[in-house]
Scaffold this active site. Structure first.
Site, short mmCIF file in Angstrom:
data_model
loop_
_atom_site.label_atom_id
_atom_site.label_comp_id
_atom_site.label_asym_id
_atom_site.label_seq_id
_atom_site.Cartn_x
_atom_site.Cartn_y
_atom_site.Cartn_z
N TYR A 1 0.84 -1.20 0.00
CA TYR A 1 0.00 0.00 0.00
C TYR A 1 0.88 1.25 0.00
CZ TYR A 1 -2.93 3.80 1.62
OH TYR A 1 -3.56 5.01 1.72
N LYS B 1 1.07 4.21 -2.99
CA LYS B 1 0.87 5.64 -2.78
C LYS B 1 2.13 6.42 -3.17
CE LYS B 1 -2.41 7.18 -1.43
NZ LYS B 1 -3.63 7.59 -2.15
#
Length: 316
Positions: free
Chosen positions: A181, A185
């Protein structure tokens, strides 16, 4: 000699008017994206919620209208995990130009197993980064048609401690959800920085700004039923965290400022004032690893290969 007019200090509670503007917020039906949409709706702008769930979009619009009288808010079906659907989604906007897009939507998985989109990409990388990469391809003509559009990429403080592995972008060799994750990002943030460099190279009127929300917790976020309901127990339990962190309504403010403040420039990074975790939005130095143009350029090329699209940055 008359004094030089000064720009008033930014006030998150007294936003400038933007009555003739149109803003698109991906993932505007929940979380930080909802509060970006709610705050921008108070400026008089037309705000479009990009959401893959029509029922949640309807609930978000009802909540915004209840809090912002006369809000001009609508929704468009948008599924960033389905790359082939994005051109049609942009066509369904039905506008001639777009003054800003906030690339906010994201998938976060906490536990294995590794999952893939229908296109065969790791779910978080494929949605958070590649989805927005392709969406930008189709939005660019609308952004270029506006006088001075902003493309605002919502990164994450979690990306600050991560590094991109260009040899394993989709976490096929070593999958750890929280790391995947953070890297997805970070990939988004690299994209925002690299896009600005390419926009300047072709003399575009569009500016690309990167923001992050700091430490934004559900338990510190005010209730917006049925979009978000904060229990008394959650509020009391989160009290100590409020010394260092904040709610998602506050985490939305760097993105809102990046959309509205004429002093914001492309290529900048904006986040919360206090340790990058909480407080009023302010400009902060670009993180050292984000300034690596070699990594950004190679990620851009890899994204083109994975999606089969050249972004086609158009001069303004």
């Amino acid at each position: 000699m008359s004094p030089t007019p000064s720009t008033p200090p930014w006030d998150v509670r007294r936003l400038p008017r933007a009555d003739d503007s149109v803003f698109l917020i991906t993932g505007g039906n929940a979380g930080i994206g909802y509060f970006v949409a709610e705050q921008l709706s108070a400026t008089g702008a037309t705000v479009v919620l990009g959401s893959r769930n029509p029922a949640k979009a309807e609930a978000a619009m009802a909540s915004i209208r209840a809090r912002v009288p006369g809000a001009r808010v609508r929704a468009v079906r948008l599924d960033l995990a389905d790359l082939s659907s994005l051109e049609t989604a942009v066509e369904s906007l039905g506008v001639e130009c777009l003054d800003a897009v906030v690339h906010n939507a994201g998938v976060a998985l906490d536990v294995p197993p590794r999952r893939e989109t229908g296109d065969g990409h790791e779910l978080m990388f494929g949605t958070n980064h590649l989805g927005h990469f392709v969406l930008t391809r189709w939005l660019m003509p609308l952004l270029s048609a506006a006088p001075a559009a902003r493309m605002v990429t919502m990164g994450s403080f979690a990306a600050k401690s991560e590094r991109i592995d260009l040899d394993d972008l989709q976490s096929e060799e070593d999958y750890r959800p929280k790391r995947a994750y953070g890297r997805s990002k970070l990939a988004q943030m690299y994209f925002g920085v690299e896009l600005e460099r390419r926009l300047r190279a072709v003399g575009s009127t569009v500016a690309s700004v990167v923001v992050h929300p700091g430490g934004a917790l559900d338990s510190l976020t005010p209730s917006r039923p049925p979009v978000h309901v904060r229990t008394t127990a959650a509020r009391l339990g989160a009290a100590p965290a409020a010394l260092l962190l904040q709610g998602k309504h506050a985490g939305a403010r760097p993105a809102v400022r990046a959309v509205l403040d004429p002093a914001v420039r492309g290529g900048q990074l904006w986040g919360p004032r206090v340790f990058g975790l909480r407080g009023e939005p302010r400009r902060e130095p670009l993180w050292n690893h984000l300034a690596d143009t070699s990594v950004a350029s190679r990620l851009w090329d890899a994204s083109c290969d994975l999606t089969g699209l050249d972004l086609g940055v158009t001069p303004g």
